[in-house]
Design a protein around this motif. Structure first.
Motif, short mmCIF file in Angstrom:
data_model
loop_
_atom_site.label_atom_id
_atom_site.label_comp_id
_atom_site.label_asym_id
_atom_site.label_seq_id
_atom_site.Cartn_x
_atom_site.Cartn_y
_atom_site.Cartn_z
N LEU A 120 0.75 -1.35 -0.01
CA LEU A 120 -0.27 0.03 -0.03
C LEU A 120 0.96 1.30 -0.09
N ALA A 121 2.06 1.21 0.29
CA ALA A 121 2.78 2.39 0.87
C ALA A 121 3.69 3.08 -0.48
N THR A 122 3.37 2.37 -1.53
CA THR A 122 4.06 2.87 -2.80
C THR A 122 3.69 4.06 -3.30
N PRO A 123 4.49 4.92 -4.12
CA PRO A 123 3.91 5.98 -4.74
C PRO A 123 2.82 5.84 -5.59
N GLU A 124 3.02 4.67 -6.32
CA GLU A 124 1.92 4.10 -7.28
C GLU A 124 0.72 3.92 -6.88
N LEU A 139 1.59 8.05 1.08
CA LEU A 139 1.42 8.48 2.53
C LEU A 139 0.27 7.78 3.23
N THR A 140 -0.86 7.79 2.50
CA THR A 140 -2.19 7.31 3.09
C THR A 140 -1.97 5.81 2.97
N GLY A 141 -0.96 5.19 2.28
CA GLY A 141 -0.86 3.84 2.38
C GLY A 141 0.04 3.38 3.69
N SER A 159 -1.40 1.21 6.64
CA SER A 159 -0.57 -0.21 7.12
C SER A 159 -0.53 0.08 8.79
N PHE A 160 -0.31 1.37 9.22
CA PHE A 160 -0.24 1.63 10.75
C PHE A 160 -1.56 1.11 11.48
N THR A 161 -2.57 1.57 10.70
CA THR A 161 -4.03 1.16 11.04
C THR A 161 -4.13 -0.61 11.00
N ILE A 162 -3.74 -1.19 10.06
CA ILE A 162 -3.57 -2.62 10.10
C ILE A 162 -2.90 -3.04 11.39
N PHE A 163 -1.56 -2.67 11.47
CA PHE A 163 -0.98 -2.89 12.59
C PHE A 163 -1.65 -2.90 14.06
N ASN A 164 -2.28 -1.68 14.26
CA ASN A 164 -2.90 -1.54 15.56
C ASN A 164 -4.11 -2.35 15.70
N SER A 165 -4.72 -2.90 14.41
CA SER A 165 -6.07 -3.51 14.37
C SER A 165 -5.56 -4.85 14.75
#
Length: 97
Positions: free
Chosen positions: A49-53, A57-59, A63-69
């Motif tokens: 998710l965190a690639t410029p394509e 930054l939203t990715g 990803s941080f949301t997935i981590f904490n979930s």
């Protein structure tokens, strides 16, 4: 990203409280396993998710949301199944086992 960060505060509070209690009760193995799984999920989602394509930054925030979930799910699972206040452990204590 700011809306995602603001929404995460609700999950983060519950996770920090739950993990703090897990540390206090000496439940280090389930805590470590939950964090290992959450870290693997975050690394995977960062790669996707965190690639410029894709999302950039939203990715990263997703990803941080997935981590904490995943951390929240691990804490909730611990308290439902193995924690000191899990229903089966309360029944054991009442029966004197």
């Amino acid at each position: 990203p700011s809306f995602i960060g603001a929404a995460l505060q609700i999950i983060n509070g519950a996770v920090f409280i739950g993990e703090g209690i897990m540390q206090g009760t000496g439940s280090f193995l389930p805590l470590a396993v939950g964090n290992i799984v959450a870290t693997a999920g975050m690394i995977t989602s960062l790669k996707l998710l965190a690639t410029p394509e894709t999302f950039g930054l939203t990715g990263v925030w997703l990803s941080f949301t997935i981590f904490n979930s995943i951390r929240f799910a691990a804490v909730a699972l611990f308290y439902q199944r193995n924690g000191p206040l899990a229903p089966r452990n309360i029944l054991k204590a009442e029966r004197g086992i």
